[in-house]
Design an enzyme around this catalytic site. Sequence first.
Site, PDB file in Angstrom:
ATOM      1  N   ASP A 246       0.866  -1.163   0.000  1.00  0.00           N
ATOM      2  CA  ASP A 246       0.000   0.000   0.000  1.00  0.00           C
ATOM      3  C   ASP A 246       0.914   1.227   0.000  1.00  0.00           C
ATOM      4  OD1 ASP A 246      -2.283   1.602   0.227  1.00  0.00           O
ATOM      5  OD2 ASP A 246      -2.254   1.504   2.416  1.00  0.00           O
TER       6      ASP A 246
ATOM      7  N   THR B 277      -2.566   1.064  -4.654  1.00  0.00           N
ATOM      8  CA  THR B 277      -3.052   2.130  -3.782  1.00  0.00           C
ATOM      9  C   THR B 277      -4.393   2.706  -4.227  1.00  0.00           C
ATOM     10  OG1 THR B 277      -2.498   4.339  -2.897  1.00  0.00           O
ATOM     11  CG2 THR B 277      -1.625   3.797  -5.060  1.00  0.00           C
TER      12      THR B 277
ATOM     13  N   ASP C 276      -0.038   4.965   1.222  1.00  0.00           N
ATOM     14  CA  ASP C 276      -0.196   5.818   2.405  1.00  0.00           C
ATOM     15  C   ASP C 276      -0.258   4.962   3.668  1.00  0.00           C
ATOM     16  OD1 ASP C 276      -0.400   8.217   0.836  1.00  0.00           O
ATOM     17  OD2 ASP C 276      -2.403   7.570   0.276  1.00  0.00           O
TER      18      ASP C 276
ATOM     19  N   LYS D 263      -9.565  -1.285  -3.798  1.00  0.00           N
ATOM     20  CA  LYS D 263      -9.401  -2.231  -2.691  1.00  0.00           C
ATOM     21  C   LYS D 263     -10.527  -2.041  -1.682  1.00  0.00           C
ATOM     22  CE  LYS D 263      -5.284  -0.746  -1.669  1.00  0.00           C
ATOM     23  NZ  LYS D 263      -4.007  -0.547  -0.957  1.00  0.00           N
TER      24      LYS D 263
END
Length: 198
Positions: A69, A111, A71, A169
Amino acid sequence: VSQSRYKKELKFTSTFRRSEALISIRHHQAPFIITKPHSSSPKPVHHHQSPFSITVNHPFGMNKALFLDRDGIINRDDAYVHRTQDLVWMPGIFQLCRAAREAGYQLIVVTNQSGIGRGLFSEADYLSLQAFIHQRFQEEHAPITHTYYCGDAPQLNADGQSIDSFRRKPNPGMFLEALSEYNIDPSTSIMLGDSERD
C-alpha cells in the site's frame, strides 16, 4: 531441492516496527513462515534494525511480489497526500524494499487514491508525486516495478451497500492486473498494508 520448488529466506532489517501487524496474506494457505530471533540467544542489533525472517516455497517459472500500500506504508498517511513537500517517508521503508529486491521480489504498489474522484487533487498531481516516489526508490536501489492506483471515490447504493469499482481495494482488480502483467504467483507473494482493506 525439488525441481518444482525451492526454499529461500528473506531477512528484513528495518525500523518498520509495525511489519508483523501489517503483513496481510491474500490466500488460504500461507506458504511461508514469519519468525523472529529467539530471545534466549540474542544477537547485537543496530538501532536501525529489526530482524525478520521469511521462508518461502517458490515455484519455478513465475515471479513473486511484495505488494505495498502507499499511504501508511511507503509514506506517512497524512490524508490525501499529493504534493512532494507534504510527503514524509515511513522509517525503514527503503531498507525493507532493498532486502525484498535482493531476495528476488518484485515491488508493486497498489493504492486507492480517492482524492482524485473526490476532486481534492487532480490525476496529474497524483502522477507527479508517483514519479517522484519511483525516482527516490530508484536512487535507494529498490526500484518499484509498477504502481497500480484507483482514483475512484467510494460509492454506496440506495441501501447503503458498497458498490465500489472492481479496482478499488479491497476488491481484487488491481491485484489481478499485476498477476497477469508480471506473471506473479500469488501463493508466494506478500501484501503489506496498514488496514484490513488492504
